[in-house]
Design a protein around this motif. Structure first.
Motif, PDB file in Angstrom:
ATOM      1  N   UNK A   1      15.401  36.360  -7.619  1.00 37.79           N
ATOM      2  CA  UNK A   1      14.888  37.476  -6.821  1.00 37.79           C
ATOM      3  C   UNK A   1      14.113  38.424  -7.739  1.00 37.79           C
ATOM      4  N   UNK A   2      12.895  38.037  -8.093  1.00 44.99           N
ATOM      5  CA  UNK A   2      12.056  38.824  -9.006  1.00 44.99           C
ATOM      6  C   UNK A   2      10.655  38.958  -8.412  1.00 44.99           C
ATOM      7  N   UNK A   3      10.519  39.621  -7.269  1.00 43.32           N
ATOM      8  CA  UNK A   3       9.198  39.682  -6.613  1.00 43.32           C
ATOM      9  C   UNK A   3       8.144  40.391  -7.448  1.00 43.32           C
ATOM     10  N   UNK A   4       8.526  41.424  -8.198  1.00 42.02           N
ATOM     11  CA  UNK A   4       7.541  42.156  -8.998  1.00 42.02           C
ATOM     12  C   UNK A   4       6.967  41.274 -10.112  1.00 42.02           C
ATOM     13  N   UNK A   5       7.847  40.616 -10.835  1.00 45.64           N
ATOM     14  CA  UNK A   5       7.407  39.753 -11.934  1.00 45.64           C
ATOM     15  C   UNK A   5       6.563  38.599 -11.412  1.00 45.64           C
ATOM     16  N   UNK A   6       6.987  38.013 -10.327  1.00 45.23           N
ATOM     17  CA  UNK A   6       6.246  36.875  -9.772  1.00 45.23           C
ATOM     18  C   UNK A   6       4.901  37.329  -9.214  1.00 45.23           C
ATOM     19  N   UNK A   7       4.880  38.446  -8.491  1.00 48.10           N
ATOM     20  CA  UNK A   7       3.632  38.924  -7.910  1.00 48.10           C
ATOM     21  C   UNK A   7       2.603  39.310  -8.954  1.00 48.10           C
ATOM     22  N   UNK A   8       3.036  40.035  -9.978  1.00 52.26           N
ATOM     23  CA  UNK A   8       2.110  40.430 -11.043  1.00 52.26           C
ATOM     24  C   UNK A   8       1.644  39.211 -11.821  1.00 52.26           C
ATOM     25  N   UNK A   9       2.528  38.239 -11.987  1.00 52.55           N
ATOM     26  CA  UNK A   9       2.131  37.018 -12.679  1.00 52.55           C
ATOM     27  C   UNK A   9       1.023  36.277 -11.947  1.00 52.55           C
ATOM     28  N   UNK A  10       1.137  36.188 -10.621  1.00 50.05           N
ATOM     29  CA  UNK A  10       0.080  35.553  -9.835  1.00 50.05           C
ATOM     30  C   UNK A  10      -1.216  36.346  -9.943  1.00 50.05           C
ATOM     31  N   UNK A  11      -1.105  37.679  -9.897  1.00 49.78           N
ATOM     32  CA  UNK A  11      -2.282  38.542 -10.010  1.00 49.78           C
ATOM     33  C   UNK A  11      -2.981  38.345 -11.356  1.00 49.78           C
ATOM     34  N   UNK A  12      -2.214  38.276 -12.431  1.00 48.40           N
ATOM     35  CA  UNK A  12      -2.782  38.074 -13.766  1.00 48.40           C
ATOM     36  C   UNK A  12      -3.445  36.703 -13.868  1.00 48.40           C
ATOM     37  N   UNK A  13      -2.821  35.680 -13.267  1.00 52.69           N
ATOM     38  CA  UNK A  13      -3.419  34.342 -13.288  1.00 52.69           C
ATOM     39  C   UNK A  13      -4.759  34.338 -12.555  1.00 52.69           C
ATOM     40  N   UNK A  14      -4.832  35.018 -11.408  1.00 48.47           N
ATOM     41  CA  UNK A  14      -6.090  35.081 -10.655  1.00 48.47           C
ATOM     42  C   UNK A  14      -7.166  35.785 -11.483  1.00 48.47           C
ATOM     43  N   UNK A  15      -6.812  36.911 -12.123  1.00 50.95           N
ATOM     44  CA  UNK A  15      -7.782  37.614 -12.955  1.00 50.95           C
ATOM     45  C   UNK A  15      -8.256  36.746 -14.116  1.00 50.95           C
ATOM     46  N   UNK A  16      -7.350  35.981 -14.692  1.00 53.23           N
ATOM     47  CA  UNK A  16      -7.726  35.109 -15.803  1.00 53.23           C
ATOM     48  C   UNK A  16      -8.696  34.021 -15.339  1.00 53.23           C
ATOM     49  N   UNK A  17      -8.448  33.453 -14.157  1.00 48.10           N
ATOM     50  CA  UNK A  17      -9.363  32.447 -13.617  1.00 48.10           C
ATOM     51  C   UNK A  17     -10.723  33.068 -13.327  1.00 48.10           C
ATOM     52  N   UNK A  18     -10.740  34.321 -12.841  1.00 54.05           N
ATOM     53  CA  UNK A  18     -12.010  35.010 -12.607  1.00 54.05           C
ATOM     54  C   UNK A  18     -12.782  35.190 -13.913  1.00 54.05           C
ATOM     55  N   UNK A  19     -12.077  35.425 -14.996  1.00 56.10           N
ATOM     56  CA  UNK A  19     -12.743  35.535 -16.298  1.00 56.10           C
ATOM     57  C   UNK A  19     -13.366  34.211 -16.726  1.00 56.10           C
ATOM     58  N   UNK A  20     -12.664  33.115 -16.436  1.00 49.80           N
ATOM     59  CA  UNK A  20     -13.229  31.803 -16.741  1.00 49.80           C
ATOM     60  C   UNK A  20     -14.472  31.553 -15.886  1.00 49.80           C
TER      61      UNK A  20
END
Length: 414
Positions: A287-306
């Motif tokens: 039950x870690x919605x904050x960690x999981x949500x921010x992790x997905x957000x960071x992954x999306x931003x990283x893909x946008x950088x690529x």
């Protein structure tokens, strides 16, 4: 703008990575829910508990109870009523010491709450809730915990060399698949201070389906791997690449190649952290919605950088300035949220002090390096700007005022 061929290559790259993630996830967890469990009707399940436990535990009919052997001599009975009351009765072979059952968020002992029962040297039954804040005895807090116990007193019984630990939980919704920890010790608790366990295990119990499955033996290792990959990728390599891009542009074109290679390596390592994180989430459902949500957000931003790398305009394009602004600030935003998420992950994973000290040292090192390099960068830019500004005073005003022609020899006065 980059050609259509670059876009096709990029699209194949991104879709290939996504396909790899889902393939690994499916391959690893296809049989996770089908893990074997020792469910059925052992001889212990036919024991009449009327003379062993007080009401309401002894009043529940055998037909309503789900009974199964879950580990060694541990037999778990449970009944979940429509009003959200979960009755749990755990039995095990007993001579001395204590027997406990804990409810965990991630399948690990640290952070779980447990009910522990025993008979003291005088033969008196004892049962108490404990909060397992850490792995040492001083971190095991008696009388504390997060289990929503009902007003019905917990009970302990003894029958035919078996101990019975019974209690009730009041839940807002039916409890389904839940990580459960089982443990026992051979020494009596001293002043309610729990002695170290002799053996323990982690299992998953589905209190709705009435089934049990073995817990992963590699949860701790996977948590460490996930944390290490995220810390190295997003906490070290990607910030290093960003530092190179800002402060070493005078080393052209070396800075560009170093920046590009560094960021791609950091992205791959960060993506590996995501894959391991998916494994953990599908296995223990933390039950870690904050960690999981921010992790997905960071992954999306990283893909946008690529994506931005492949869609970079030419130097003489009028859009190059906008691209530079976008690429720089999205990169900073990515690193900022990645740092926050690493901290959240350390807290959610109940990491030891070594992790906190290590990451704190790494962040401090990066911050100091950025401050020093930023000061030097601004000083150098200020000096270069000062040299480029024309002087406000003329060095030879008389010479500048005269026309630029040969005046001939000076007149002679006779």
């Amino acid at each position: 703008m980059a050609g259509f061929g670059s876009w096709v290559v990029l699209a194949r790259f991104i879709f290939g990575l996504c396909a790899l993630i889902f393939a690994l996830e499916h391959e690893i967890f296809a049989g996770a829910d089908d893990a074997g469990s020792n469910v059925g009707g052992p001889e212990e399940c036919r024991t009449d508990l009327t003379s062993v436990l007080p009401p309401p535990y002894s009043n529940i009919s055998q037909s309503k109870l789900i009974c199964m052997t879950v580990w060694n001599t541990f037999v778990l009975r449970h009944y979940q009523s429509e009003d959200g009351t979960l009755t749990i009765m755990l039995s095990a072979v007993y001579t001395t010491g204590w027997v406990g059952i804990g409810f965990s968020k991630d399948g690990l002992m640290v952070g779980s709450s447990a009910m522990v029962g025993w008979f003291n040297k005088k033969g008196q039954p004892k049962i108490m809730q404990y909060y397992l804040q850490g792995t040492v005895a001083s971190k095991v807090k008696p009388g504390k915990g997060e289990l929503p116990l009902t007003g019905v007193p917990a009970a302990v019984g003894l029958h035919s060399s078996r101990i019975y630990v019974a209690f009730q939980l009041k839940l807002s919704k039916p409890l389904a698949r839940q990580p459960v920890i089982l443990a026992f010790g051979i020494k009596y608790p001293k002043h309610h201070r729990l002695t170290h366990h002799v053996n323990k295990t982690s299992i998953y119990v589905d209190f709705v389906a009435g089934s049990a499955s073995p817990g992963s033996k590699y949860v701790r290792e996977r948590k460490r791997t996930h944390g290490a990959l995220a810390l190295i990728g997003w906490g070290l390599i990607l910030p290093t690449g960003a530092i190179v891009a800002r402060y070493f542009r005078h080393k052209d074109p070396q800075w560009y190649y170093i920046h590009t290679i560094t960021q791609f390596i950091g992205f791959i390592i960060g993506l590996a952290a995501v894959v391991v994180g998916l494994q953990l989430y599908n296995e223990v459902h933390p039950d870690i919605p904050n960690h999981r949500g921010i992790g997905i957000f960071v992954l999306v931003l990283t893909i946008l950088q690529i994506l931005a790398f492949f869609l970079r305009p030419d130097k003489d394009s009028k859009f190059r300035g906008y691209w530079n602004w976008y690429h720089s600030w999205v990169g900073r935003l990515t690193l900022f949220f990645a740092a926050i998420n690493i901290v959240l992950g350390i807290e959610a994973g109940h990491a030891r002090d070594e992790w906190k000290i290590g990451y704190g040292f790494l962040v401090s090192l990066v911050i100091v390096a950025v401050i020093v390099l930023e000061v030097l960068f601004r000083m150098k830019r200020k000096n270069s700007t000062r040299l480029d500004v024309p002087s406000a005073f003329q060095m030879n005003p008389l010479e500048e005022a005269l026309p630029n022609k040969d005046l001939g020899p000076p007149p002679s006065y006779r």
